[in-house]
Design an enzyme around this catalytic site. Structure first.
Site, PDB file in Angstrom:
ATOM      1  N   HIS A 214       0.854  -1.192   0.000  1.00 26.29           N
ATOM      2  CA  HIS A 214       0.000   0.000   0.000  1.00 26.29           C
ATOM      3  C   HIS A 214       0.883   1.232   0.000  1.00 26.29           C
ATOM      4  CE1 HIS A 214       0.854  -0.857   4.207  1.00 26.29           C
ATOM      5  NE2 HIS A 214       0.379   0.314   4.597  1.00 26.29           N
ATOM      6  N   HIS A 216       1.545   3.787   2.092  1.00 23.80           N
ATOM      7  CA  HIS A 216       2.162   4.429   3.253  1.00 23.80           C
ATOM      8  C   HIS A 216       3.681   4.495   3.110  1.00 23.80           C
ATOM      9  CE1 HIS A 216      -1.528   3.540   6.033  1.00 23.80           C
ATOM     10  NE2 HIS A 216      -1.757   4.479   5.135  1.00 23.80           N
ATOM     11  N   ASP A 218       6.213   4.148   5.024  1.00 24.18           N
ATOM     12  CA  ASP A 218       7.114   3.147   5.591  1.00 24.18           C
ATOM     13  C   ASP A 218       7.108   1.852   4.785  1.00 24.18           C
ATOM     14  OD1 ASP A 218       4.462   2.896   6.548  1.00 24.18           O
ATOM     15  OD2 ASP A 218       5.111   1.534   8.123  1.00 24.18           O
ATOM     16  N   HIS A 219       6.388   1.836   3.666  1.00 25.33           N
ATOM     17  CA  HIS A 219       6.384   0.691   2.754  1.00 25.33           C
ATOM     18  C   HIS A 219       6.895   1.067   1.364  1.00 25.33           C
ATOM     19  CE1 HIS A 219       3.915  -1.801   5.528  1.00 25.33           C
ATOM     20  NE2 HIS A 219       3.584  -0.594   5.958  1.00 25.33           N
TER      21      HIS A 219
END
Length: 439
Positions: A214, A216, A218-219
């Site tokens: 997804h 976000h 931190d990904h």
């Protein structure tokens, strides 16, 4: 150190870090900033505006983040363009963000009250959350930076441990041959790109696909570093609701390398674009942020999130590889725990409202009301709690449950000041009528 962030609804949407309020032209240079979500267009706020909301929120994912480094994003056009840390001009939508609290902002921005006039203010006490979450962080088991969690799955930590990320973001190399699949790219810290680049080089591994669960940050934060290391990877990035230059992911799409067949599963709720990935050889599921290795996750849209949890359970996968935390050895049990946790909270709130409706109807002449405010619901379920616990810890998630019960035609509310809004359980015949059933 204590700091305040104020939440406000109006016609714009921007997030200003409290430390940068003066630079961004805050009305008061007192260390306060504003989170100003999209204008409310329906009684249940942004719940019916998820597509537009996702586009606006996805600017978070564009932030190049290192600890508390701030980025300014201009989203006046359909595509998001990073502008660096320049002072905003004109009517630009700008985002000053502290990364440590992105997920908190994500889970609360739909539900926080608009207040009086053009918008109310709800203080956010950073130290409260840091203290609460640091306690949870201290109880986590230690995970190695690189570990072979199965014959075909290698976990590489993102190097970003913290209260919101547990031991850090898990990224996974999947497959057994020279060609592998990478799932997620962590936050974009140098420690991660150095670690994975060295591992790929020494093991003579090439990446055929980079799959993002997804949007976000931190990904997705490590994507630019991967491309900088190997420009050929620019054509191998896959994401639902892809950014410019990326490839789309569709439900059921298959990605295959030696030793691994990975199937994409659309599981919205935590975010509007969330995907899980099923590793068919192991009957295992990469759960992204929908299900974590420790504790519970957060949801942008609770109704869709619950549907996704049930869809995940129907797959019958045995093992879970979460985006944060340790391997889930009993995924069916963990999914049932997640579902029961959410449904239990719904039952408690509906029960409290039903009891009040029955009591109010029986004592109407004595002036007993049939509905409850949010604070009164908390009192009925949990007893008396400090106001800061209600406002900072309970209000966001409980409001989310109330909106879901409203969408399910189980609960109604009286229009008015959101801080004093009366919520009430609908009678069964009214529930049936609202759903189109015979009385």
């Amino acid at each position: 150190m204590k700091s305040r962030v104020y939440v406000r609804f109006d016609r714009g949407f921007h997030v200003i870090c409290p430390y940068q309020a003066k630079l961004a032209g805050s009305r008061k240079n007192d260390g306060a900033g504003y989170i100003s979500p999209l204008a409310l267009k329906s009684p249940i706020g942004l719940q019916h505006d998820l597509e537009d909301g996702c586009r606006i929120r996805s600017a978070f994912g564009k932030c190049i983040v290192n600890s508390r480094f701030l980025a300014l994003i201009d989203v006046r056009k359909s595509g998001f363009k990073e502008r660096g840390s320049k002072e905003p001009h004109g009517n630009s939508f700008v985002y000053w963000v502290t990364y440590s609290f992105l997920q908190f902002f994500e889970t609360t921005m739909d539900e926080l009250p608009s207040g009086r006039g053009m918008g109310g203010r709800l203080p956010f006490n950073q130290s409260f959350w840091e203290e609460f979450l640091s306690g949870r962080e201290g109880q986590l088991p230690t995970l190695p930076d690189i570990s072979h969690v199965s014959k075909s799955v290698i976990r590489i930590l993102g190097g970003n441990p913290g209260s919101m990320h547990l031991q850090g973001t898990n990224t996974y190399l999947v497959g057994t041959g020279r060609s592998r699949i990478l799932i997620d790219t962590a936050q974009g810290l140098p420690v991660w790109i150095d670690c994975i680049s060295s591992f790929l080089h020494t093991q003579k591994i090439e990446l055929s696909y980079v799959l993002l669960t997804h949007w976000h940050g931190d990904h997705t934060g490590g994507v630019p570093d991967l491309i900088a290391q190997n420009s050929s990877l620019a054509d191998k990035i896959y994401k639902n609701h892809p950014d410019s230059g990326q490839n789309p992911i569709t439900h059921g799409q298959i990605f295959s390398v030696d030793g691994a067949t990975v199937r994409a599963i659309f599981t919205p709720g935590h975010s509007v674009d969330h995907m899980c990935f099923l590793l068919e050889e192991e009957n295992a599921l990469f759960t992204g942020d929908n299900v974590l290795g420790h504790g519970f996750s957060v949801a942008q849209d609770l109704g869709r999130y619950m549907d996704s949890l049930r869809d995940m359970a129907s797959l019958g996968c045995r093992i879970g590889y979460p985006a944060h935390g340790a391997v889930i050895e009993n995924l069916p049990g963990k999914l049932e725990e997640y579902i029961q946790h959410r449904e239990g909270r719904e039952r408690m709130m509906l029960s409290a409202l039903t009891r009040q409706r029955v009591r109010g109807e029986g004592l109407r002449e004595e002036g007993v009301k049939c509905g409850l405010t949010l604070n009164e619901i908390v009192m009925a379920i949990y007893g008396k709690l400090p106001p800061e616990v209600i406002e900072k810890a309970l209000a966001p998630s409980l409001l989310q449950v109330l909106w879901k019960l409203t969408e399910d035609r189980m609960v109604g509310f009286k229009p008015g000041d959101p801080l004093k809004r009366q919520w009430f359980a609908l009678e069964q015949r009214k529930r049936n009528k609202a759903r189109g059933y015979p009385s």
